[in-house]
Motif scaffolding. Structure first.
Motif, mmCIF file in Angstrom:
data_model
loop_
_atom_site.group_PDB
_atom_site.id
_atom_site.type_symbol
_atom_site.label_atom_id
_atom_site.label_comp_id
_atom_site.label_asym_id
_atom_site.label_seq_id
_atom_site.Cartn_x
_atom_site.Cartn_y
_atom_site.Cartn_z
ATOM 1 N N MET A 1 55.604 37.278 41.635
ATOM 2 C CA MET A 1 55.673 36.319 42.780
ATOM 3 C C MET A 1 54.165 36.298 42.805
ATOM 4 S SD MET A 1 56.225 36.270 46.228
ATOM 5 C CE MET A 1 58.530 36.779 46.641
ATOM 6 N N ILE A 2 53.205 37.695 43.392
ATOM 7 C CA ILE A 2 51.607 37.467 43.036
ATOM 8 C C ILE A 2 51.275 38.659 42.819
ATOM 9 C CG2 ILE A 2 50.142 37.671 45.065
ATOM 10 C CD1 ILE A 2 51.169 36.241 47.186
ATOM 11 N N GLU A 3 50.765 38.169 41.743
ATOM 12 C CA GLU A 3 49.668 39.547 40.944
ATOM 13 C C GLU A 3 48.001 39.498 41.193
ATOM 14 O OE1 GLU A 3 49.541 41.938 36.582
ATOM 15 O OE2 GLU A 3 50.927 39.134 37.243
ATOM 16 N N LEU A 4 47.582 40.628 41.378
ATOM 17 C CA LEU A 4 46.101 40.415 41.420
ATOM 18 C C LEU A 4 45.851 41.683 39.568
ATOM 19 C CD1 LEU A 4 47.197 40.082 44.231
ATOM 20 C CD2 LEU A 4 44.852 41.798 44.898
ATOM 21 N N ARG A 5 45.015 40.963 39.023
ATOM 22 C CA ARG A 5 44.570 41.438 38.141
ATOM 23 C C ARG A 5 43.046 41.685 38.043
ATOM 24 N NH1 ARG A 5 47.424 37.660 33.552
ATOM 25 N NH2 ARG A 5 49.353 37.341 34.404
ATOM 26 N N SER A 6 43.200 43.225 37.996
ATOM 27 C CA SER A 6 41.457 43.511 37.867
ATOM 28 C C SER A 6 40.572 43.034 39.042
ATOM 29 C CB SER A 6 41.188 43.500 36.196
ATOM 30 O OG SER A 6 42.240 44.275 36.027
ATOM 31 N N VAL A 7 40.965 42.823 40.203
ATOM 32 C CA VAL A 7 40.048 42.189 41.303
ATOM 33 C C VAL A 7 39.172 42.364 41.717
ATOM 34 C CG1 VAL A 7 42.113 40.157 41.504
ATOM 35 C CG2 VAL A 7 41.347 41.995 42.913
ATOM 36 N N THR A 8 37.733 42.397 42.088
ATOM 37 C CA THR A 8 36.371 42.658 42.051
ATOM 38 C C THR A 8 36.532 41.737 43.726
ATOM 39 O OG1 THR A 8 36.310 44.434 40.643
ATOM 40 C CG2 THR A 8 34.202 43.883 42.233
ATOM 41 N N LYS A 9 36.197 42.295 44.674
ATOM 42 C CA LYS A 9 34.929 41.460 45.723
ATOM 43 C C LYS A 9 33.666 41.732 46.783
ATOM 44 C CE LYS A 9 34.974 38.216 48.224
ATOM 45 N NZ LYS A 9 35.521 36.649 48.107
ATOM 46 N N THR A 10 32.911 40.964 45.747
ATOM 47 C CA THR A 10 31.176 41.178 46.666
ATOM 48 C C THR A 10 31.278 40.640 47.278
ATOM 49 O OG1 THR A 10 31.238 42.680 44.202
ATOM 50 C CG2 THR A 10 29.325 41.863 45.659
ATOM 51 N N TYR A 11 30.371 40.963 49.028
ATOM 52 C CA TYR A 11 30.038 40.014 49.737
ATOM 53 C C TYR A 11 28.501 39.766 49.982
ATOM 54 C CZ TYR A 11 34.526 39.722 51.829
ATOM 55 O OH TYR A 11 35.898 39.387 52.457
ATOM 56 N N ARG A 12 27.537 39.089 49.366
ATOM 57 C CA ARG A 12 26.473 39.263 49.252
ATOM 58 C C ARG A 12 25.352 39.006 50.632
ATOM 59 N NH1 ARG A 12 27.938 38.066 43.774
ATOM 60 N NH2 ARG A 12 26.818 40.082 42.685
ATOM 61 N N LEU A 21 35.885 45.598 47.302
ATOM 62 C CA LEU A 21 37.079 46.109 46.196
ATOM 63 C C LEU A 21 36.580 46.134 44.986
ATOM 64 C CD1 LEU A 21 39.712 43.831 47.975
ATOM 65 C CD2 LEU A 21 39.474 46.256 48.377
ATOM 66 N N GLN A 22 37.499 47.633 44.413
ATOM 67 C CA GLN A 22 36.604 47.371 42.509
ATOM 68 C C GLN A 22 37.515 47.165 41.789
ATOM 69 O OE1 GLN A 22 33.306 47.804 41.859
ATOM 70 N NE2 GLN A 22 34.345 47.925 39.842
ATOM 71 N N ASP A 23 37.833 46.799 40.968
ATOM 72 C CA ASP A 23 38.428 46.092 39.402
ATOM 73 C C ASP A 23 39.655 46.747 40.143
ATOM 74 O OD1 ASP A 23 39.653 46.436 37.201
ATOM 75 O OD2 ASP A 23 38.807 47.960 36.404
ATOM 76 N N LEU A 24 40.888 45.859 41.461
ATOM 77 C CA LEU A 24 41.765 46.429 41.636
ATOM 78 C C LEU A 24 43.094 45.983 41.066
ATOM 79 C CD1 LEU A 24 42.540 47.257 45.056
ATOM 80 C CD2 LEU A 24 43.861 45.235 44.205
ATOM 81 N N SER A 25 44.049 46.488 41.346
ATOM 82 C CA SER A 25 45.735 45.755 40.369
ATOM 83 C C SER A 25 46.358 45.919 41.343
ATOM 84 C CB SER A 25 45.774 45.704 39.080
ATOM 85 O OG SER A 25 44.473 45.173 38.760
ATOM 86 N N SER A 58 35.833 37.608 43.663
ATOM 87 C CA SER A 58 34.345 37.629 43.169
ATOM 88 C C SER A 58 34.747 37.951 41.310
ATOM 89 C CB SER A 58 32.882 39.265 43.595
ATOM 90 O OG SER A 58 33.193 38.707 44.521
ATOM 91 N N LYS A 59 35.611 38.820 41.336
ATOM 92 C CA LYS A 59 36.064 38.955 39.394
ATOM 93 C C LYS A 59 37.317 39.529 39.543
ATOM 94 C CE LYS A 59 31.282 41.356 38.534
ATOM 95 N NZ LYS A 59 30.909 42.301 37.461
ATOM 96 N N GLY A 60 37.965 39.150 38.079
ATOM 97 C CA GLY A 60 39.156 39.301 38.011
ATOM 98 C C GLY A 60 39.914 37.919 38.364
#
Length: 223
Positions: A1-12, A21-25, A58-60
């Motif tokens: 249904m919903i999939e997070l693939r190697s997500v990274t979230k960075t705030y600047r 969040l770092q390389d999270l699936s 930010s990534k993924g």
């Protein structure tokens, strides 16, 4: 249904950056009942925003029913969010000058698929499902905390979402009311919805089928 693939979230902020969040699936499937547990500041709200299509990584990538959300125009993934996902919050987020019935009608009005009579019928139906049909004309200030959360759940399921996300849904409730709300979330799961609870409370998390612990920007399955 919903999939997070190697997500990274960075705030600047200016020259300062913080990676939450770092390389999270994570994969959420039909019929899942998940709890995501973590301490304050662990990134639960950030993760919730990605799962609920309120933010992008930010990534993924985030995929919904085989579609990479980041490749869609904002209006398109906004429509996915509105049609597929219901949200329940710790502080209820009810409109104080609207009755319980009117609060539940809000997502139905935004969907544009119901006329006034249909909105009222559907809102009464879901209020009945959560045991509050007799409180339809009450305003939030006339309801107990547990009743407010039931109205919030009714509003969240009014559009028949496939996924229900509950963000600290019992954080403002006493022990007995917490049990009632958890029983109601289990009822929603049994009706066919996938349910994700975000919480810091091990008791609440223990009602889910699978528990994921968030720490240091990563997820680990606890059971």
């Amino acid at each position: 249904m919903i999939e997070l693939r190697s997500v990274t979230k960075t705030y600047r902020t200016g020259s300062v950056s913080a990676t939450v969040l770092q390389d999270l699936s994570l994969e959420i499937k039909e019929g899942d009942f998940l709890a995501i547990i973590g301490t304050s500041g662990a990134g639960k709200s950030t993760l919730l925003n990605l799962i609920g299509l309120l933010d992008l990584p930010s990534k993924g990538s985030v995929w919904v029913e085989g579609q990479n959300v980041s490749t869609l125009p904002e209006k398109a993934y906004g429509l996915l969010r509105r049609e597929r996902i219901g949200f329940v919050f710790q502080d209820f987020k009810l409109v104080r000058d609207m009755t319980a019935l009117e609060n539940v009608e809000i997502p139905l009005a935004y969907s544009g698929t119901h006329n006034k009579k249909q909105r009222r019928e559907r809102a009464l139906e879901v209020l009945r499902d959560v045991g509050l049909e007799g409180k339809a004309d009450r305003y939030p200030d006339e309801l107990s905390g547990g009743q407010k959360q039931r109205v919030a759940i009714a509003r969240a399921i009014a559009n028949r979402p496939r996924l229900l996300i509950a963000d600290e849904p019992t954080g403002n409730l006493d022990a007995d009311t917490t049990k009632e709300v958890l029983a109601l979330l289990q009822q929603m799961h049994q009706s066919g919805m996938a349910v994700v609870i975000v919480t810091h409370d091990p008791f609440v998390a223990g009602h889910a089928r699978d528990v994921w612990e968030l720490g240091d920007g990563k997820l680990a399955l606890r059971k």
